[in-house]
Design a protein around this motif. Sequence first.
Motif, mmCIF file in Angstrom:
data_model
loop_
_atom_site.group_PDB
_atom_site.id
_atom_site.type_symbol
_atom_site.label_atom_id
_atom_site.label_comp_id
_atom_site.label_asym_id
_atom_site.label_seq_id
_atom_site.Cartn_x
_atom_site.Cartn_y
_atom_site.Cartn_z
ATOM 1 N N VAL A 27 0.828 -1.210 0.000
ATOM 2 C CA VAL A 27 0.000 0.000 0.000
ATOM 3 C C VAL A 27 0.853 1.248 0.000
ATOM 4 N N ASP A 28 0.247 2.309 -0.512
ATOM 5 C CA ASP A 28 0.832 3.643 -0.426
ATOM 6 C C ASP A 28 0.524 4.168 0.985
ATOM 7 N N LEU A 29 1.563 4.411 1.786
ATOM 8 C CA LEU A 29 1.359 4.785 3.183
ATOM 9 C C LEU A 29 0.699 6.148 3.331
ATOM 10 N N ALA A 30 0.835 6.997 2.358
ATOM 11 C CA ALA A 30 0.251 8.338 2.467
ATOM 12 C C ALA A 30 -1.256 8.308 2.213
ATOM 13 N N THR A 31 -1.696 7.483 1.272
ATOM 14 C CA THR A 31 -3.111 7.484 0.888
ATOM 15 C C THR A 31 -3.848 6.218 1.282
ATOM 16 N N GLY A 32 -3.110 5.155 1.600
ATOM 17 C CA GLY A 32 -3.755 3.893 1.916
ATOM 18 C C GLY A 32 -4.194 3.116 0.703
ATOM 19 N N THR A 33 -3.801 3.566 -0.484
ATOM 20 C CA THR A 33 -4.184 2.895 -1.730
ATOM 21 C C THR A 33 -3.296 1.677 -1.969
ATOM 22 N N VAL A 34 -3.905 0.602 -2.398
ATOM 23 C CA VAL A 34 -3.125 -0.583 -2.771
ATOM 24 C C VAL A 34 -2.459 -0.316 -4.112
ATOM 25 N N ARG A 35 -1.152 -0.168 -4.071
ATOM 26 C CA ARG A 35 -0.406 0.161 -5.293
ATOM 27 C C ARG A 35 0.097 -1.082 -6.034
ATOM 28 N N SER A 36 0.329 -2.116 -5.243
ATOM 29 C CA SER A 36 0.937 -3.301 -5.849
ATOM 30 C C SER A 36 0.600 -4.505 -4.994
ATOM 31 N N ALA A 37 1.052 -5.660 -5.419
ATOM 32 C CA ALA A 37 0.886 -6.891 -4.648
ATOM 33 C C ALA A 37 2.046 -7.817 -4.967
ATOM 34 N N GLU A 38 2.514 -8.505 -3.929
ATOM 35 C CA GLU A 38 3.602 -9.463 -4.127
ATOM 36 C C GLU A 38 3.012 -10.847 -4.332
ATOM 37 N N ALA A 39 3.447 -11.508 -5.413
ATOM 38 C CA ALA A 39 2.967 -12.854 -5.722
ATOM 39 C C ALA A 39 3.719 -13.865 -4.868
ATOM 40 N N LEU A 40 3.002 -14.697 -4.136
ATOM 41 C CA LEU A 40 3.584 -15.705 -3.260
ATOM 42 C C LEU A 40 3.017 -17.069 -3.642
ATOM 43 N N VAL A 41 3.921 -18.026 -3.888
ATOM 44 C CA VAL A 41 3.500 -19.344 -4.330
ATOM 45 C C VAL A 41 3.201 -20.219 -3.117
ATOM 46 N N ARG A 42 2.197 -21.056 -3.248
ATOM 47 C CA ARG A 42 1.849 -22.057 -2.247
ATOM 48 C C ARG A 42 1.758 -23.414 -2.938
ATOM 49 N N TRP A 43 1.876 -24.459 -2.129
ATOM 50 C CA TRP A 43 1.796 -25.814 -2.681
ATOM 51 C C TRP A 43 0.656 -26.550 -1.994
ATOM 52 N N ARG A 44 -0.325 -26.893 -2.795
ATOM 53 C CA ARG A 44 -1.447 -27.657 -2.265
ATOM 54 C C ARG A 44 -1.093 -29.139 -2.364
ATOM 55 N N HIS A 45 -0.407 -29.624 -1.314
ATOM 56 C CA HIS A 45 0.072 -31.009 -1.319
ATOM 57 C C HIS A 45 -1.112 -31.955 -1.122
ATOM 58 N N HIS B 184 -9.409 -3.346 -13.358
ATOM 59 C CA HIS B 184 -10.105 -2.634 -12.288
ATOM 60 C C HIS B 184 -9.321 -1.414 -11.815
ATOM 61 N N ALA B 185 -7.978 -1.543 -11.771
ATOM 62 C CA ALA B 185 -7.118 -0.436 -11.311
ATOM 63 C C ALA B 185 -5.911 -0.378 -12.240
ATOM 64 N N PRO B 186 -5.938 0.482 -13.248
ATOM 65 C CA PRO B 186 -4.910 0.471 -14.306
ATOM 66 C C PRO B 186 -3.484 0.709 -13.819
ATOM 67 N N GLU B 187 -3.284 1.269 -12.635
ATOM 68 C CA GLU B 187 -1.936 1.590 -12.189
ATOM 69 C C GLU B 187 -1.343 0.529 -11.269
ATOM 70 N N VAL B 188 -2.055 -0.542 -10.989
ATOM 71 C CA VAL B 188 -1.561 -1.569 -10.069
ATOM 72 C C VAL B 188 -0.457 -2.385 -10.739
ATOM 73 N N THR B 189 0.556 -2.751 -9.935
ATOM 74 C CA THR B 189 1.672 -3.570 -10.434
ATOM 75 C C THR B 189 1.758 -4.848 -9.611
ATOM 76 N N VAL B 190 2.572 -5.772 -10.083
ATOM 77 C CA VAL B 190 2.774 -7.030 -9.381
ATOM 78 C C VAL B 190 4.273 -7.240 -9.182
ATOM 79 N N ALA B 191 4.642 -7.804 -8.030
ATOM 80 C CA ALA B 191 6.043 -8.103 -7.712
ATOM 81 C C ALA B 191 6.222 -9.609 -7.633
ATOM 82 N N VAL B 192 7.300 -10.100 -8.231
ATOM 83 C CA VAL B 192 7.580 -11.535 -8.286
ATOM 84 C C VAL B 192 9.006 -11.776 -7.792
ATOM 85 N N ASN B 193 9.172 -12.749 -6.893
ATOM 86 C CA ASN B 193 10.506 -13.135 -6.417
ATOM 87 C C ASN B 193 11.191 -14.024 -7.458
ATOM 88 N N ILE B 194 12.471 -13.726 -7.714
ATOM 89 C CA ILE B 194 13.269 -14.503 -8.664
ATOM 90 C C ILE B 194 14.395 -15.189 -7.900
#
Length: 758
Positions: free
Chosen positions: A525-543, A585-595
């Motif tokens: 989130v943007d700490l000044a406005t509280g807007t969700v600016r991005s999201a980090e992609a986290l993988v899970r394993w459904r064993h 829904h929100a044209p300015e949103v980005t996604v973060a991926v761990n490499i």
Amino acid sequence: MSLAVAAPARHPLAGRVGLVAAVVVVLGEMIWLVAGLPGAALVSDLGAMAVSSWAAVLCVGAARRHPHALRRFWSLLAATMMLAALGRTVWTAERLGGIDLPHTPLVGGLFTAGIVTGTAALLCSRSGPRSLIGQARTLLDGVIVGLALIPIGWLLVFRDVADADLTDPLRTFGLLYPMFDLMQLTILVAVAGPGRPMWRSLTVIGAGLAIRAGADTVYVSLVAHGSYAPGHPVDVCWPLSYLLVGLATRYPPPACGDGEEDVESPLPPWWRVALPYLPVGGAIVAVMLSRRPTGQTPHLVFVGMMALLGVLALRQGLAANENLRLVGRLRRLAYSDQLTSLPNRLTFIRRLRRALRAGGPVAVVLLDLDGFKQVNDRFGHAAGDRLLTTTAERMRDAVGPDGMIARLGGDEFAVLVAGERPVSPERLAVRLLAALEPLPGEEDLGVHPSASIGIAEYGPQHTSHTDLLRDADIAMYAAKASGKSAYRTCTAELRESAVGRAELIADLRRAVDEGQLLMEFQPIVDLATGTVRSAEALVRWRHPRLGVLTPARFLPLAEETGLILGIDRWVIHEACRAAATWREHAPEVTVAVNIAAAHLCRPDLIATVTGAMGAAGLPPRALTLELTESALIEGSEAVLDRLAQLRDLGVRIAIDDFGTGYSSLSYLHRIPATELKIDRSFVSRLDAGDARAYATVEMVNRLAGAFDLAVVAEGVETGAQHAAVTAIGCRQGQGWRYGRPTALSDLLPTLVPVDAAR
């Protein structure tokens, strides 16, 4: 300075003049003899004496010019030419004294001595055999070929010659010269060196031997039939052969590396192995055809075949001895390690199985050197080999008679403890660790051995030696995980953990293909406005059996086994598709991926990223690649170049968990980053009013501003932490305070401004 350089060089003009003179002598003699001019016999003798003397002088000069390894070769060849000149001189003197064909003991002795020195010269050539056995084998090969020529020659040349004509021993011996020529020619072929470039000098000398063999054959045939007279045109062949020997001295020595003797000799071709035996078949046929109607075998043929059988028996004896030595060498190669001279894996397994069959207590102590790869990378493989050798010596001394130590491969060693044990395996492990402690000065050099040791004792839970070795391996890896330079004994708990780990790895190999992976996203989130600016992609394993597993449970295994590459590709493609859906829904949103660090080294990283963005229709600016400090700093220039290319395309680069790695300021100038993510370990201490943590976060925020990098505070879980990072000036935050990782369907409603201060 080598002797070859120090020796005085031959004057080129004098050498050319001598060569031209020798050629003129041979051509003049040829014309004289073919034309049948008066005094042909004397011209023949003088020509042979002159050219052989000239060749002897050139061979002496070659012995002085050439390297030490070739000096004996040219010296013996010079002696051969001198004996040829001297023999021809005595021949001429006795012939002028009234003997038509002076086959006297003196002449025969001189020519025979020349054959001996010439043969010795061939055996001493640069490519000839080094050992006495090898030289004897090569000499016997030549003798076999020469003796096989006797019945063949009898059949072709002497069959119609009466026995009375061959009663004179000296006359008969003179008829054997073609045999000696063929013997020398066989030896030359043998020492020429299969698989190596042919030395031109040997080629020219071989041509001379072939000419001399043909001339001697014609001479013997003419003498046997009583039609030879001195001055015959065939006489020109002998000075021609001497001319070729002199010409051979003009070629430079063969080029040889310093370590040529250490290079394994190539296998000889099949015809080289069969060469001494091929004429034997012809000799057998010739013996059968040479028998008289009375059933008798000519005396010379009989003696020659008996000699041939004796030489063949001796040659086969040498071959049998060589085979025994080869078998011994093969056994050493098969059962011992060539670097350390310790028993190898095969020997260890055989001894272990024998001990298990014999019954009684059996234990395996498995050692793996710590940091051996770093020694190879830093100091080179030669230093690594020296380390292995010295380590093996120390361990051998430490074990003594209490066990059998072997090198299983690489930097892995094992000790077999069987039967009545004077010491326990644990005590032996302590002795080994003590023996591997660095000696004074070794620790400063950075090349000193230490080891992680695993111990396994044979028990009811084992069905074979492989189970015992597996348990020792499990214990050894547990010792490495506990801090290295230690030992662990395999227990039921360790075994169950290792089996579970292996099963998890096996299941992980099927996870991507069977669609068991799923994505969750944590908002940033943007700490000044509280807007969700991005999201980090986290993988899970459904064993299928263990339920949903977090990344900490399986990603380390994926990185260790190389499966992380397939998982990374799947995550990148899924994250890009999800981001494309969000942006509706929100044209300015980005996604973060761990490499993963392993993916950075892949040359297809750029193609993977651009392919995923293109398939999803996601613009590059909407994607952030998160990488750890250690992965970035340990990366090569090629890695930095790939990241720079992605940055130029518009992809954002984030340094994840900043502050826990190297945090080298110099590397911030080189890494094409766009943002820093402050590690949660600093943010979590802001609750307690930790002044140092506050100062660290503030310093990182200022540093990022100086480098024009955006800042994300990770791990914000409480209102106090939110207030602190906001007061410091961090622009973005991530943590449970703003939202837990969730599915895409649950994240979409949050892509609107929220009250971050609640």
